[in-house]
Structure formats: C-alpha cells, structure tokens
Design a protein around this motif. Structure first.
Motif, mmCIF file in Angstrom:
data_model
loop_
_atom_site.group_PDB
_atom_site.id
_atom_site.type_symbol
_atom_site.label_atom_id
_atom_site.label_comp_id
_atom_site.label_asym_id
_atom_site.label_seq_id
_atom_site.Cartn_x
_atom_site.Cartn_y
_atom_site.Cartn_z
ATOM 1 N N MET A 1 0.891 -1.242 -0.030
ATOM 2 C CA MET A 1 0.031 0.041 0.005
ATOM 3 C C MET A 1 0.885 1.261 0.061
ATOM 4 O O MET A 1 2.053 1.211 0.300
ATOM 5 N N SER A 2 0.394 2.263 -0.432
ATOM 6 C CA SER A 2 1.058 3.604 -0.415
ATOM 7 C C SER A 2 0.313 4.637 0.027
ATOM 8 O O SER A 2 -1.082 4.659 0.375
ATOM 9 N N SER A 3 0.762 5.764 0.311
ATOM 10 C CA SER A 3 0.091 6.969 1.033
ATOM 11 C C SER A 3 -0.060 8.082 -0.122
ATOM 12 O O SER A 3 0.978 8.059 -0.936
ATOM 13 N N LEU A 4 -1.006 9.008 0.054
ATOM 14 C CA LEU A 4 -1.147 9.963 -0.942
ATOM 15 C C LEU A 4 -1.411 11.358 -0.202
ATOM 16 O O LEU A 4 -2.063 11.271 1.018
ATOM 17 N N TYR A 5 -0.354 12.431 -0.233
ATOM 18 C CA TYR A 5 -0.512 13.727 0.250
ATOM 19 C C TYR A 5 -1.002 14.776 -1.115
ATOM 20 O O TYR A 5 -0.389 14.636 -2.073
ATOM 21 N N ILE A 6 -2.178 15.409 -0.746
ATOM 22 C CA ILE A 6 -2.552 16.252 -1.524
ATOM 23 C C ILE A 6 -2.585 17.628 -0.923
ATOM 24 O O ILE A 6 -3.204 17.924 0.021
ATOM 25 N N HIS A 7 -1.961 18.716 -1.902
ATOM 26 C CA HIS A 7 -1.631 20.106 -1.468
ATOM 27 C C HIS A 7 -2.724 20.846 -2.035
ATOM 28 O O HIS A 7 -2.624 20.909 -3.256
ATOM 29 N N ILE A 8 -3.393 21.569 -1.353
ATOM 30 C CA ILE A 8 -4.546 22.544 -1.902
ATOM 31 C C ILE A 8 -3.888 24.161 -1.507
ATOM 32 O O ILE A 8 -4.185 24.264 -0.420
ATOM 33 N N PRO A 9 -3.402 24.818 -2.383
ATOM 34 C CA PRO A 9 -2.627 25.813 -2.152
ATOM 35 C C PRO A 9 -3.536 27.099 -1.821
ATOM 36 O O PRO A 9 -2.921 28.251 -2.008
ATOM 37 N N PHE A 10 -4.730 27.092 -1.629
ATOM 38 C CA PHE A 10 -5.547 28.276 -1.497
ATOM 39 C C PHE A 10 -5.938 28.483 0.052
ATOM 40 O O PHE A 10 -6.216 27.734 0.712
ATOM 41 N N CYS A 11 -5.830 29.822 0.426
ATOM 42 C CA CYS A 11 -5.831 30.102 1.959
ATOM 43 C C CYS A 11 -6.666 31.580 1.732
ATOM 44 O O CYS A 11 -6.468 32.205 0.656
ATOM 45 N N ARG A 12 -7.483 31.800 2.790
ATOM 46 C CA ARG A 12 -8.363 33.096 2.963
ATOM 47 C C ARG A 12 -7.254 34.210 2.896
ATOM 48 O O ARG A 12 -7.507 35.391 2.306
ATOM 49 N N SER A 13 -6.089 33.900 3.650
ATOM 50 C CA SER A 13 -5.033 35.079 3.911
ATOM 51 C C SER A 13 -3.497 34.299 4.047
ATOM 52 O O SER A 13 -3.525 33.167 4.265
ATOM 53 N N ARG A 14 -2.616 35.187 3.732
ATOM 54 C CA ARG A 14 -1.194 34.394 4.180
ATOM 55 C C ARG A 14 -0.892 34.809 5.627
ATOM 56 O O ARG A 14 -1.008 35.790 5.971
ATOM 57 N N CYS A 15 -0.607 33.596 6.303
ATOM 58 C CA CYS A 15 -0.322 33.602 7.633
ATOM 59 C C CYS A 15 1.313 33.944 7.876
ATOM 60 O O CYS A 15 1.930 33.068 7.190
ATOM 61 N N ALA A 16 1.594 34.840 8.483
ATOM 62 C CA ALA A 16 3.176 35.203 8.653
ATOM 63 C C ALA A 16 3.921 33.788 9.091
ATOM 64 O O ALA A 16 5.041 33.814 8.728
ATOM 65 N N TYR A 17 3.191 33.069 9.846
ATOM 66 C CA TYR A 17 3.939 31.864 10.305
ATOM 67 C C TYR A 17 3.967 30.745 9.428
ATOM 68 O O TYR A 17 4.802 29.708 9.635
ATOM 69 N N CYS A 18 3.298 30.524 8.530
ATOM 70 C CA CYS A 18 3.071 29.707 7.548
ATOM 71 C C CYS A 18 4.261 29.495 6.491
ATOM 72 O O CYS A 18 4.442 30.689 5.841
ATOM 73 N N ALA A 19 5.041 28.326 6.365
ATOM 74 C CA ALA A 19 6.012 28.043 5.542
ATOM 75 C C ALA A 19 5.693 27.471 4.075
ATOM 76 O O ALA A 19 6.372 27.255 3.362
ATOM 77 N N PHE A 20 4.342 27.088 4.157
ATOM 78 C CA PHE A 20 3.941 26.229 3.033
ATOM 79 C C PHE A 20 3.266 27.157 1.827
ATOM 80 O O PHE A 20 3.031 28.391 1.901
ATOM 81 N N TYR A 21 3.512 26.657 0.644
ATOM 82 C CA TYR A 21 3.121 27.506 -0.470
ATOM 83 C C TYR A 21 1.494 27.452 -0.531
ATOM 84 O O TYR A 21 0.880 26.664 -0.296
ATOM 85 N N SER A 22 1.160 28.913 -0.588
ATOM 86 C CA SER A 22 -0.163 29.245 -0.609
ATOM 87 C C SER A 22 -0.410 30.551 -1.445
ATOM 88 O O SER A 22 0.455 31.348 -1.549
ATOM 89 N N GLU A 23 -1.741 30.490 -1.962
ATOM 90 C CA GLU A 23 -2.063 31.668 -2.677
ATOM 91 C C GLU A 23 -3.465 32.137 -2.044
ATOM 92 O O GLU A 23 -4.251 31.427 -1.519
ATOM 93 N N VAL A 24 -3.554 33.458 -1.905
ATOM 94 C CA VAL A 24 -4.927 34.044 -1.535
ATOM 95 C C VAL A 24 -6.061 33.738 -2.526
ATOM 96 O O VAL A 24 -5.965 33.902 -3.554
#
Length: 111
Positions: A1-24
C-alpha cells in the motif's frame, strides 16, 4: 500500500507563520477550477497506479475546505474508488468548517 498527500494551495489570507506554499483565494479564484481539473487528472493517474488503494490519505494546504464540498466529494470518491484507505485526514481552517462538510463523514470518506 502507499500513501497520498494532496496539497491545496488556497487560503483566505497568508499567515506570517506559515512556510507552506499558498495563494490568497480571493485574488486567485479564477485558478481554482483549472487547478482542480488538473488535480483530478493527477489523482486519476495515481489511482491507476495503485489498484489496491492507498493506506493513508492526507489533504493539506492551504485550506482544502476552500475547494468546497462538491469538489471534495468528487476528489475523495475518486480516491476511494480503488479501496477504502485506513486513514483519511483533511486540514481545514476552523472558520471554513461548517455542517455542510459533514457529508464527507456521513459517506465514510474521512476517518
């Protein structure tokens, strides 16, 4: 078996503490549907390579809740089409979570 990670790069705002890729989300609404269509194509490919399914699935981001219930249902149903994962987790900002997302649990798509 394998695992799956799905990154959804949308946020309501950019948080100063977050290091993950995201767009408003508001500034990039026009990209959500093309992103989702491409994501579904990629997951369809991953599903075809994993006929026994996934052991664990994690949806993170960003805020996957910004995809909306219908898109999340479609995505999770696709993932489950090759078998029920042992664990499915979704990261969602509390202000996004509402009763409309409970269907994901009712259908057994989240654990």
């Amino acid at each position: 078996m394998s695992s799956l990670y799905i990154h959804i790069p949308f946020c309501r705002s950019r948080c100063a503490y977050c290091a993950f890729y995201s767009e408003v989300y508001e500034a990039n609404k026009d990209f959500v549907e093309p992103y989702f269509k491409r994501l579904m194509a990629e997951v369809t490919h991953c599903v075809s390579l994993n006929p026994h399914g996934f052991d664990t699935v994690y949806l993170g981001g960003g805020n996957p809740g910004l995809l909306g219930v219908d898109r999340l249902l479609e995505l999770l149903r696709l993932i489950h089409s090759v078998g029920k994962p042992r664990e499915v987790s979704i990261e969602m900002n509390p202000e996004t979570l509402s009763e409309k997302f409970f269907v994901l649990f009712e259908e057994g798509l989240l654990s």
